[in-house]
Design a protein around this motif. Structure first.
Motif, PDB file in Angstrom:
ATOM      1  N   PRO A  36      61.073  25.939  48.267  1.00 39.32           N
ATOM      2  CA  PRO A  36      62.399  25.526  47.799  1.00 39.32           C
ATOM      3  C   PRO A  36      62.267  24.943  46.391  1.00 39.32           C
ATOM      4  O   PRO A  36      61.251  24.329  46.052  1.00 39.32           O
ATOM      5  N   VAL A  37      63.287  25.119  45.591  1.00 38.63           N
ATOM      6  CA  VAL A  37      63.288  24.590  44.225  1.00 38.63           C
ATOM      7  C   VAL A  37      63.027  23.088  44.248  1.00 38.63           C
ATOM      8  O   VAL A  37      62.263  22.557  43.425  1.00 38.63           O
ATOM      9  N   GLU A  38      63.617  22.397  45.198  1.00 44.16           N
ATOM     10  CA  GLU A  38      63.439  20.949  45.322  1.00 44.16           C
ATOM     11  C   GLU A  38      61.964  20.575  45.479  1.00 44.16           C
ATOM     12  O   GLU A  38      61.492  19.601  44.893  1.00 44.16           O
ATOM     13  N   SER A  39      61.211  21.347  46.261  1.00 45.67           N
ATOM     14  CA  SER A  39      59.784  21.081  46.450  1.00 45.67           C
ATOM     15  C   SER A  39      59.011  21.292  45.156  1.00 45.67           C
ATOM     16  O   SER A  39      58.134  20.502  44.802  1.00 45.67           O
ATOM     17  N   LEU A  40      59.321  22.372  44.468  1.00 43.26           N
ATOM     18  CA  LEU A  40      58.636  22.652  43.201  1.00 43.26           C
ATOM     19  C   LEU A  40      58.968  21.597  42.152  1.00 43.26           C
ATOM     20  O   LEU A  40      58.095  21.188  41.380  1.00 43.26           O
ATOM     21  N   ASN A  41      60.211  21.140  42.122  1.00 40.61           N
ATOM     22  CA  ASN A  41      60.577  20.061  41.201  1.00 40.61           C
ATOM     23  C   ASN A  41      59.700  18.837  41.461  1.00 40.61           C
ATOM     24  O   ASN A  41      59.190  18.222  40.522  1.00 40.61           O
ATOM     25  N   GLY A  42      59.511  18.493  42.726  1.00 42.30           N
ATOM     26  CA  GLY A  42      58.698  17.341  43.082  1.00 42.30           C
ATOM     27  C   GLY A  42      57.242  17.510  42.682  1.00 42.30           C
ATOM     28  O   GLY A  42      56.627  16.590  42.148  1.00 42.30           O
ATOM     29  N   CYS A  71      59.527  18.322  37.347  1.00 40.63           N
ATOM     30  CA  CYS A  71      60.588  18.851  36.480  1.00 40.63           C
ATOM     31  C   CYS A  71      61.924  18.757  37.206  1.00 40.63           C
ATOM     32  O   CYS A  71      61.987  18.258  38.323  1.00 40.63           O
ATOM     33  N   ARG A  72      62.973  19.266  36.576  1.00 41.46           N
ATOM     34  CA  ARG A  72      64.314  19.127  37.162  1.00 41.46           C
ATOM     35  C   ARG A  72      65.107  20.427  37.073  1.00 41.46           C
ATOM     36  O   ARG A  72      66.217  20.433  36.544  1.00 41.46           O
ATOM     37  N   ALA A  73      64.549  21.502  37.578  1.00 41.64           N
ATOM     38  CA  ALA A  73      65.287  22.762  37.601  1.00 41.64           C
ATOM     39  C   ALA A  73      66.466  22.613  38.552  1.00 41.64           C
ATOM     40  O   ALA A  73      66.345  22.021  39.624  1.00 41.64           O
ATOM     41  N   GLU A  74      67.613  23.137  38.158  1.00 39.70           N
ATOM     42  CA  GLU A  74      68.816  23.024  38.986  1.00 39.70           C
ATOM     43  C   GLU A  74      68.935  24.134  40.021  1.00 39.70           C
ATOM     44  O   GLU A  74      69.628  23.973  41.020  1.00 39.70           O
ATOM     45  N   ASP A  75      68.263  25.259  39.781  1.00 41.02           N
ATOM     46  CA  ASP A  75      68.352  26.375  40.722  1.00 41.02           C
ATOM     47  C   ASP A  75      67.114  27.261  40.593  1.00 41.02           C
ATOM     48  O   ASP A  75      66.227  26.989  39.781  1.00 41.02           O
ATOM     49  N   ASP A  76      67.067  28.306  41.425  1.00 35.79           N
ATOM     50  CA  ASP A  76      65.893  29.172  41.440  1.00 35.79           C
ATOM     51  C   ASP A  76      65.693  29.929  40.121  1.00 35.79           C
ATOM     52  O   ASP A  76      64.559  30.170  39.715  1.00 35.79           O
ATOM     53  N   TYR A 131      53.713  21.104  64.766  1.00 38.18           N
ATOM     54  CA  TYR A 131      53.648  20.242  63.593  1.00 38.18           C
ATOM     55  C   TYR A 131      53.963  21.065  62.355  1.00 38.18           C
ATOM     56  O   TYR A 131      53.767  22.280  62.335  1.00 38.18           O
ATOM     57  N   HIS A 132      54.442  20.381  61.340  1.00 33.72           N
ATOM     58  CA  HIS A 132      54.622  20.952  60.011  1.00 33.72           C
ATOM     59  C   HIS A 132      54.035  19.953  59.030  1.00 33.72           C
ATOM     60  O   HIS A 132      54.189  18.741  59.192  1.00 33.72           O
ATOM     61  N   ARG A 133      53.385  20.482  58.013  1.00 35.34           N
ATOM     62  CA  ARG A 133      52.768  19.645  56.976  1.00 35.34           C
ATOM     63  C   ARG A 133      53.675  19.590  55.760  1.00 35.34           C
ATOM     64  O   ARG A 133      54.153  20.620  55.294  1.00 35.34           O
ATOM     65  N   PHE A 134      53.867  18.399  55.220  1.00 38.39           N
ATOM     66  CA  PHE A 134      54.712  18.226  54.043  1.00 38.39           C
ATOM     67  C   PHE A 134      53.986  17.396  52.997  1.00 38.39           C
ATOM     68  O   PHE A 134      53.167  16.535  53.338  1.00 38.39           O
ATOM     69  N   THR A 135      54.337  17.623  51.737  1.00 40.24           N
ATOM     70  CA  THR A 135      53.835  16.767  50.667  1.00 40.24           C
ATOM     71  C   THR A 135      54.582  15.438  50.720  1.00 40.24           C
ATOM     72  O   THR A 135      55.647  15.335  51.333  1.00 40.24           O
ATOM     73  N   LYS A 136      54.048  14.460  50.043  1.00 36.91           N
ATOM     74  CA  LYS A 136      54.699  13.153  49.966  1.00 36.91           C
ATOM     75  C   LYS A 136      56.086  13.295  49.357  1.00 36.91           C
ATOM     76  O   LYS A 136      57.047  12.685  49.824  1.00 36.91           O
ATOM     77  N   GLU A 137      56.211  14.129  48.321  1.00 35.39           N
ATOM     78  CA  GLU A 137      57.496  14.339  47.657  1.00 35.39           C
ATOM     79  C   GLU A 137      58.503  14.990  48.607  1.00 35.39           C
ATOM     80  O   GLU A 137      59.674  14.615  48.618  1.00 35.39           O
TER      81      GLU A 137
END
Length: 178
Positions: free
Chosen positions: A33-39, A43-48, A166-172
């Protein structure tokens, strides 16, 4: 921009799949997801489409994982890692001890209990966190080590219909789930 975090995450995702499924010299496609990549990238991309432009200009295409390709898909970014990337991870990246033990726990018993997961975490460090997820969440509990050197990921666990997943997630990403 923190491209090292993204490359490490890609490597970690490939290694997890190799531990679970075995090594295959094939293209790996990961969807973020864009939100994950931003984290990860800071950066602050608004969309894909914006994120695609950022990634294409980041100089990530030719590294240890080979020629990475990026494409946008309905709010997510597909990162395509060529077979030589899978070979690199297989040959050059060791199996993280905790992740290997976690996968083995779930491989041995699809009905493992929260107490089994607690015991596993405790066998690596007594300094871990186990918290209930908020009401309405997709998960029951979240586990993570206070010392990210043991394992930097947050493990969200759900017990349903006699199975535990289980699912693994980054801190962000966890910050976005809470």
């Amino acid at each position: 921009m923190n491209t090292e975090k993204l490359i490490k995450n890609i490597i970690d995702q490939i290694k997890e799949a190799q531990i679970k499924l075995g090594f295959a010299k094939e293209t790996t496609r990961l969807y973020y997801p864009v939100e994950s990549l931003n984290g990860m990238l800071g950066c602050r991309a608004e969309d894909d489409i914006q994120m695609l432009a950022i990634l294409e200009g980041a100089g990530l295409e030719n590294g240890e994982l080979g020629l990475l390709r990026f494409s946008a898909h309905k709010g997510r970014i597909e990162i395509s890692v060529p077979p030589e990337g899978a070979v690199y991870v297989h040959e050059q990246v060791g199996e993280p001890a905790f992740l290997k033990a976690m996968i083995e726990l779930f491989r041995q018993d699809h009905h493992c209990r929260i107490s089994d997961i607690r015991n596993l975490f405790e066998s690596f460090s007594k300094d871990y966190v186990c918290e209930k997820m908020p009401e309405g969440s997709d998960f029951d509990e979240v586990f993570y080590f206070k010392d990210a050197l043991i394992d930097p990921y947050y493990y969200c666990v759900k017990e349903e219909m006699g199975h535990t997943i289980y699912h693994r997630f980054t801190k962000e990403d966890m910050a976005n789930l809470w």
